[in-house]
Design an enzyme around this catalytic site. Sequence first.
Site, PDB file in Angstrom:
ATOM      1  N   GLY A 149       0.782  -1.237   0.000  1.00 16.36           N
ATOM      2  CA  GLY A 149       0.000   0.000   0.000  1.00 16.36           C
ATOM      3  C   GLY A 149       0.808   1.278   0.000  1.00 16.36           C
ATOM      4  O   GLY A 149       0.342   2.320   0.481  1.00 16.36           O
ATOM      5  N   SER A 150       2.017   1.255  -0.586  1.00 11.08           N
ATOM      6  CA  SER A 150       2.788   2.505  -0.598  1.00 11.08           C
ATOM      7  C   SER A 150       2.166   3.522  -1.567  1.00 11.08           C
ATOM      8  O   SER A 150       2.220   4.733  -1.318  1.00 11.08           O
ATOM      9  CB  SER A 150       4.257   2.250  -0.930  1.00 11.08           C
ATOM     10  OG  SER A 150       4.423   1.877  -2.274  1.00 11.08           O
TER      11      SER A 150
ATOM     12  N   ARG B  18     -14.774 -15.392 -10.084  1.00 10.76           N
ATOM     13  CA  ARG B  18     -14.253 -14.025 -10.168  1.00 10.76           C
ATOM     14  C   ARG B  18     -15.376 -12.995 -10.320  1.00 10.76           C
ATOM     15  O   ARG B  18     -15.355 -11.931  -9.705  1.00 10.76           O
ATOM     16  CB  ARG B  18     -13.275 -13.950 -11.358  1.00 10.76           C
ATOM     17  CG  ARG B  18     -12.362 -12.752 -11.337  1.00 10.76           C
ATOM     18  CD  ARG B  18     -11.420 -12.761 -12.525  1.00 10.76           C
ATOM     19  NE  ARG B  18     -10.493 -13.868 -12.546  1.00 10.76           N
ATOM     20  CZ  ARG B  18      -9.363 -13.931 -11.835  1.00 10.76           C
ATOM     21  NH1 ARG B  18      -9.029 -12.937 -11.033  1.00 10.76           N
ATOM     22  NH2 ARG B  18      -8.567 -14.968 -11.931  1.00 10.76           N
TER      23      ARG B  18
ATOM     24  N   ARG C  97      -5.272  -8.935  -8.284  1.00 15.12           N
ATOM     25  CA  ARG C  97      -6.231  -9.887  -8.850  1.00 15.12           C
ATOM     26  C   ARG C  97      -6.624  -9.410 -10.233  1.00 15.12           C
ATOM     27  O   ARG C  97      -6.824  -8.206 -10.433  1.00 15.12           O
ATOM     28  CB  ARG C  97      -7.521  -9.945  -8.011  1.00 15.12           C
ATOM     29  CG  ARG C  97      -7.337 -10.328  -6.574  1.00 15.12           C
ATOM     30  CD  ARG C  97      -7.202 -11.797  -6.346  1.00 15.12           C
ATOM     31  NE  ARG C  97      -8.247 -12.589  -6.964  1.00 15.12           N
ATOM     32  CZ  ARG C  97      -8.134 -13.901  -7.207  1.00 15.12           C
ATOM     33  NH1 ARG C  97      -7.006 -14.529  -6.907  1.00 15.12           N
ATOM     34  NH2 ARG C  97      -9.113 -14.590  -7.752  1.00 15.12           N
TER      35      ARG C  97
ATOM     36  N   LEU D 236      -9.265  -8.676 -12.998  1.00 12.42           N
ATOM     37  CA  LEU D 236     -10.663  -8.257 -12.850  1.00 12.42           C
ATOM     38  C   LEU D 236     -11.479  -8.789 -14.025  1.00 12.42           C
ATOM     39  O   LEU D 236     -10.988  -8.869 -15.150  1.00 12.42           O
ATOM     40  CB  LEU D 236     -10.730  -6.732 -12.801  1.00 12.42           C
ATOM     41  CG  LEU D 236     -10.080  -6.123 -11.557  1.00 12.42           C
ATOM     42  CD1 LEU D 236      -9.820  -4.638 -11.762  1.00 12.42           C
ATOM     43  CD2 LEU D 236     -10.936  -6.357 -10.321  1.00 12.42           C
TER      44      LEU D 236
ATOM     45  N   ASN E 157      -5.319   2.391 -12.937  1.00 12.25           N
ATOM     46  CA  ASN E 157      -4.320   1.472 -12.397  1.00 12.25           C
ATOM     47  C   ASN E 157      -2.941   2.107 -12.503  1.00 12.25           C
ATOM     48  O   ASN E 157      -2.685   2.922 -13.397  1.00 12.25           O
ATOM     49  CB  ASN E 157      -4.335   0.171 -13.220  1.00 12.25           C
ATOM     50  CG  ASN E 157      -3.334  -0.850 -12.712  1.00 12.25           C
ATOM     51  OD1 ASN E 157      -3.206  -1.072 -11.506  1.00 12.25           O
ATOM     52  ND2 ASN E 157      -2.606  -1.482 -13.618  1.00 12.25           N
TER      53      ASN E 157
ATOM     54  N   HIS F 248       1.031   0.909 -13.007  1.00 15.74           N
ATOM     55  CA  HIS F 248       1.817  -0.262 -13.406  1.00 15.74           C
ATOM     56  C   HIS F 248       3.288   0.146 -13.463  1.00 15.74           C
ATOM     57  O   HIS F 248       3.619   1.219 -13.979  1.00 15.74           O
ATOM     58  CB  HIS F 248       1.349  -0.774 -14.771  1.00 15.74           C
ATOM     59  CG  HIS F 248       2.083  -1.992 -15.211  1.00 15.74           C
ATOM     60  ND1 HIS F 248       1.815  -3.248 -14.702  1.00 15.74           N
ATOM     61  CD2 HIS F 248       3.110  -2.150 -16.090  1.00 15.74           C
ATOM     62  CE1 HIS F 248       2.641  -4.122 -15.249  1.00 15.74           C
ATOM     63  NE2 HIS F 248       3.438  -3.485 -16.098  1.00 15.74           N
TER      64      HIS F 248
END
Length: 207
Positions: free
Chosen positions: A11-12, A64, A90, A92, A106, A108
């Site tokens: 969680g940084s 899922r 995970r 999605l 997101n 990345h």
Amino acid sequence: MKIAVLISGRGSNLQALIDARRDPGWTSEIVLVLSNVADAQGIERAEKASIATCVIDHREYADREIFDAAMTEAIEATGAELVCLAGFMRLLSTPFIDHWRDRLINIHPSKLPDYKGLNVHQRVLDAGETMTGCTVHFVRPEMDTGPIILQATVLVQAGDDADTLAARVLEQEHLIYPEAVRLIADGRVTVDGEQALIDGNVLYPND
Ligand code: GAR
């Protein structure tokens, strides 16, 4: 703008979004931190910042899509307008991604479209790259694709290993993720099909 942050671990990047509250002109509020892992460090970070948390363990769901639907229900109950994946590990389902289309982003640790997937830094080193970076993008069903909002570049240095490179990329992640959220909150980001525009300008042509 109300945002939900989805995490699975450290969680940084979540912390960078929490810390952005101190920035002048920051208009977003994290209304939910959702983790699929009960003991994720990011949950502690959220609690310390008095942010509502929720754990939805994917192992308790038949598939899922059902798991993702439970996440949508929890997110929508908070009124979140933007969902930020921050080390959410995970895949999605397409219905979830379509439901949140252009409201789901997101981060990345590569300059997409290069080095999608996992184990990015080692693969960058193995390929002898001199440059890498990180990307904030809107999420589309195909893994690590979607309109790019912001990128940063990081130079590979002699003697780098995957850990040293990851640490320098992470520093940049912590800068561009809050910046991307700020741009969206300020209404400066639009999406035209598979292309994101900032103030009407194409910064990262999707070709
Ligand atoms: C970050 O480096 C993020 O870019 C990466 O996981 C790390 C999470 O760190 N995400 C992915 O690889 C997604 N494909 P954090 O939990 O400290 O934010």
